[in-house]
Write a protein that holds these residues in place. Sequence first.
Motif, short mmCIF file in Angstrom:
data_model
loop_
_atom_site.label_atom_id
_atom_site.label_comp_id
_atom_site.label_asym_id
_atom_site.label_seq_id
_atom_site.Cartn_x
_atom_site.Cartn_y
_atom_site.Cartn_z
N MET A 1 0.85 -1.18 0.00
CA MET A 1 0.00 0.00 0.00
C MET A 1 0.89 1.24 0.00
N ALA A 2 0.70 2.15 -0.95
CA ALA A 2 1.53 3.35 -1.09
C ALA A 2 1.10 4.42 -0.11
N ALA A 3 2.10 5.15 0.38
CA ALA A 3 1.82 6.26 1.29
C ALA A 3 1.23 7.43 0.49
N ASP A 4 0.37 8.18 1.13
CA ASP A 4 -0.22 9.36 0.48
C ASP A 4 0.87 10.40 0.28
N THR A 5 1.11 10.80 -0.96
CA THR A 5 2.15 11.78 -1.27
C THR A 5 1.58 13.15 -1.60
N THR A 6 0.30 13.34 -1.40
CA THR A 6 -0.32 14.63 -1.67
C THR A 6 0.15 15.64 -0.63
N PRO A 7 0.74 16.74 -1.08
CA PRO A 7 1.19 17.74 -0.10
C PRO A 7 0.00 18.44 0.55
N PRO A 8 0.22 18.99 1.73
CA PRO A 8 -0.87 19.73 2.38
C PRO A 8 -1.25 20.95 1.54
N ALA A 9 -2.46 21.42 1.71
CA ALA A 9 -2.91 22.63 1.00
C ALA A 9 -2.15 23.84 1.53
#
Length: 158
Positions: A1-9
């Motif tokens: 399972m891949a870690a969430d790489t979306t940066p914070p807003a």
Amino acid sequence: MAADTTPPALQDFLTWRLHRLAKLTDRQSSDAYTQVFALGVGEARCLAAIGQFAPLSVKDLAAQANLDKAQASRAAQMLVDRELVLKSASETDARGVVLTLTRSGRPLWKRVMRLIEQRNADIFGCLTKAEQRQLEAVFDRLIAHADARPQGSSPATP
């Protein structure tokens, strides 16, 4: 399972919010200084700092007015040209100058300080007195923390 790489807003960062608040209030303060005193925000900040902390060198003025040295120098010269500030030779630094209010600068300084007081009341008036005291204490801690960091240092990057 891949870690969430979306940066914070961006708008979720406190530093972004502080900068936005500073820009909004600077714009409103600049309009007020221009309309009431025919002064730019830099000149008004310098006049306030000189009145509060004089005598000041240009370097000290820059630090007290939260401007860079070139901005402080230009603003101080405009105030000198308007005969609101006196520039005299420093007794301790042969190349330096010392800035103080003139007789005509002192009453304008008092009026600027009243406007700054009113601007603060307008900006922070949405907070209770207890919230204002809390915010002041938090800002004092943050400023002390930032002042304690060596100039030019940055946190280590991973």
